[in-house]
Design a protein around this motif. Structure first.
Motif, short mmCIF file in Angstrom:
data_model
loop_
_atom_site.label_atom_id
_atom_site.label_comp_id
_atom_site.label_asym_id
_atom_site.label_seq_id
_atom_site.Cartn_x
_atom_site.Cartn_y
_atom_site.Cartn_z
N ARG A 221 14.15 -45.78 -16.51
CA ARG A 221 13.55 -47.08 -16.25
C ARG A 221 14.47 -48.23 -16.65
NH1 ARG A 221 8.92 -49.87 -19.82
NH2 ARG A 221 8.81 -51.84 -18.67
N ALA B 139 9.37 -46.59 -7.19
CA ALA B 139 8.65 -45.31 -7.09
C ALA B 139 9.60 -44.17 -6.77
CB ALA B 139 7.56 -45.42 -6.02
N GLU C 33 8.78 -52.20 -4.89
CA GLU C 33 7.85 -51.22 -5.42
C GLU C 33 8.20 -49.81 -4.94
OE1 GLU C 33 3.81 -53.99 -5.88
OE2 GLU C 33 4.22 -52.93 -4.00
N SER C 34 8.60 -49.70 -3.67
CA SER C 34 9.00 -48.40 -3.13
C SER C 34 10.26 -47.89 -3.81
CB SER C 34 9.24 -48.50 -1.62
OG SER C 34 8.04 -48.82 -0.94
N GLY D 222 9.88 -43.76 -10.78
CA GLY D 222 8.66 -42.98 -10.63
C GLY D 222 8.92 -41.50 -10.38
#
Length: 205
Positions: free
Chosen positions: A154, A144, A140-141, A148
């Motif tokens: 993406r 991001a 997730e990091s 993100g």
């Protein structure tokens, strides 16, 4: 279907990076790590250079530039050939279309979870849940910090999204199974050895 000359999926990572621009192996390794590709490919310097050498040998990539930056060692920059581009696209198409047995080690171990007994199984699954939680947080990091933050499209990180889905599903299963063990709804049969082999009986309530 003809047998592919190169089957190491690290070659896919190399060819994928060279879709963006020509690169030298050190830059390839750095970019792969920055994009959290270690969850998809086994990345180390030796195997990466071996893979590059194999791609050159089979004519899938070629040297387009050799140079030296200051006192650093000389570096060779590579780009895909027409053959390499054809092989890359065909290989991706094949892998996406056709599921193949991959025989995960965890699945093999789960098949004999009963051998651990309820206490040891609980301890092992609890530890696995912790590792999975850490892996999910790291992914997730990474998303991001790249997608993100708008530094990487993406689509270039979409396999990390897939990994997150599979790790979250596995974590859900592990937690559910832990709850069954601790709640007593997943019972351990009593196993006994007889003269004719092994027998098992379900424990009584």
């Amino acid at each position: 279907m003809a047998k592919r000359k190169i089957t190491n999926t690290l070659a896919l990572a190399v060819l994928g990076l060279l879709q963006e621009q020509p690169m030298h192996p050190y830059e390839m390794a750095t970019t792969l790590r920055e994009r959290y590709k270690g969850g998809s490919f086994k990345i180390n310097t030796g195997s990466l250079y071996d893979t590059v050498a194999a791609l050159v040998r089979h004519g899938w990539i070629e040297s387009v530039e050799t140079g030296r930056d200051g006192r650093r060692p000389e570096r060779t920059v590579y780009a895909p050939t027409a053959t390499g581009q054809t092989e890359f696209v065909g290989w991706i198409d094949e892998l996406v279309r056709v599921p193949v047995p991959e025989y995960p080690k965890f699945l093999a171990a789960v098949a004999y979870l009963g051998a651990l007994g309820p206490e040891r199984a609980t301890d092992a699954l609890t530890e696995r849940a912790g590792h999975l939680t850490t892996r999910i947080e790291e992914a997730e990091s990474a998303l991001a910090a790249t997608v993100g933050a708008g530094t990487v499209p993406r689509l270039f990180m979409i396999e990390v999204e897939y990994g997150l889905h599979t790790w979250r599903a596995e974590l859900d299963w592990v937690r559910h199974t832990l709850a069954e063990i601790t709640g007593g709804t997943l019972s351990w049969p009593r196993v006994e050895r007889t003269a004719t082999g092994w027998t098992w009986t379900e424990p009584t309530a």
